[in-house]
Design a protein around this motif. Structure first.
Motif, PDB file in Angstrom:
ATOM      1  N   PRO A 122      10.360  11.250  -3.582  1.00  0.00           N
ATOM      2  CA  PRO A 122      10.427   9.844  -4.017  1.00  0.00           C
ATOM      3  C   PRO A 122       9.524   8.924  -3.206  1.00  0.00           C
ATOM      4  O   PRO A 122       8.970   7.958  -3.747  1.00  0.00           O
ATOM      5  N   GLU A 123       9.336   9.232  -1.937  1.00  0.00           N
ATOM      6  CA  GLU A 123       8.480   8.386  -1.100  1.00  0.00           C
ATOM      7  C   GLU A 123       6.997   8.517  -1.431  1.00  0.00           C
ATOM      8  O   GLU A 123       6.177   7.788  -0.891  1.00  0.00           O
ATOM      9  N   ASP A 124       6.647   9.447  -2.312  1.00  0.00           N
ATOM     10  CA  ASP A 124       5.266   9.543  -2.783  1.00  0.00           C
ATOM     11  C   ASP A 124       4.985   8.551  -3.912  1.00  0.00           C
ATOM     12  O   ASP A 124       3.852   8.424  -4.370  1.00  0.00           O
ATOM     13  N   THR A 125       6.010   7.854  -4.363  1.00  0.00           N
ATOM     14  CA  THR A 125       5.831   6.871  -5.421  1.00  0.00           C
ATOM     15  C   THR A 125       4.879   5.776  -4.978  1.00  0.00           C
ATOM     16  O   THR A 125       5.080   5.142  -3.941  1.00  0.00           O
ATOM     17  N   ALA A 126       3.834   5.566  -5.758  1.00  0.00           N
ATOM     18  CA  ALA A 126       2.795   4.596  -5.408  1.00  0.00           C
ATOM     19  C   ALA A 126       1.755   4.574  -6.521  1.00  0.00           C
ATOM     20  O   ALA A 126       1.773   5.428  -7.414  1.00  0.00           O
ATOM     21  N   VAL A 127       0.861   3.608  -6.425  1.00  0.00           N
ATOM     22  CA  VAL A 127      -0.354   3.637  -7.242  1.00  0.00           C
ATOM     23  C   VAL A 127      -1.403   4.365  -6.423  1.00  0.00           C
ATOM     24  O   VAL A 127      -1.617   4.048  -5.252  1.00  0.00           O
ATOM     25  N   TYR A 128      -2.021   5.350  -7.034  1.00  0.00           N
ATOM     26  CA  TYR A 128      -3.015   6.175  -6.356  1.00  0.00           C
ATOM     27  C   TYR A 128      -4.415   5.770  -6.815  1.00  0.00           C
ATOM     28  O   TYR A 128      -4.660   5.581  -8.010  1.00  0.00           O
ATOM     29  N   TYR A 129      -5.301   5.658  -5.837  1.00  0.00           N
ATOM     30  CA  TYR A 129      -6.674   5.251  -6.072  1.00  0.00           C
ATOM     31  C   TYR A 129      -7.628   6.254  -5.444  1.00  0.00           C
ATOM     32  O   TYR A 129      -7.276   6.950  -4.498  1.00  0.00           O
ATOM     33  N   CYS A 130      -8.865   6.260  -5.917  1.00  0.00           N
ATOM     34  CA  CYS A 130      -9.905   7.026  -5.242  1.00  0.00           C
ATOM     35  C   CYS A 130     -11.045   6.082  -4.878  1.00  0.00           C
ATOM     36  O   CYS A 130     -11.123   4.950  -5.383  1.00  0.00           O
TER      37      CYS A 130
END
Length: 123
Positions: free
Chosen positions: A87-95
């Protein structure tokens, strides 16, 4: 302004997996290191993993053994395979792309970003 297009996010249960993709213009991709970053609500954007143009990789401690960064130079695309999601990986991911020092700096400092892709991990 660099055009980066992230995709592959979604909703997954804890323990699940996702593969993110980031497409970049060939003129940028071929000569630069690439990095994946994430930003959770109320938190700073942070480095997750990075890869050189030659394929050497770097991971932050909290994803080691779970995430794998890779790149396909023929497709100008960098991937982030995410396993054993929490659950702590929840985020908006960008490159983003740049020199190795810039790509591995956290918090990251870039002039522009793509739209990102939302990853939500339910418990």
């Amino acid at each position: 302004q660099v055009q980066l297009v992230e995709s592959g996010g979604g909703l997954v249960q804890a323990g699940g997996r996702l593969r993110l993709s980031c497409a970049a213009p060939g003129s940028i991709f071929s000569t630069n290191a690439m990095g994946w970053y994430r930003q959770a609500p109320g938190k700073q954007r942070e480095l997750v993993a990075a890869i050189t143009s030659g394929g050497s990789t770097y991971y932050v401690d909290f994803v080691k053994g779970r995430f794998t960064i890779s790149r396909d130079n023929a497709k100008n695309t960098v991937y982030l395979q995410m396993n054993s999601l929490k659950p702590e990986d929840t985020a908006v991911y960008y490159c983003n792309a740049g020199a190795w020092v810039q790509v591995t700096t956290s918090p990251p400092r870039f002039g522009s970003w793509g739209q990102g892709t939302q990853v939500t991990v339910s418990s």
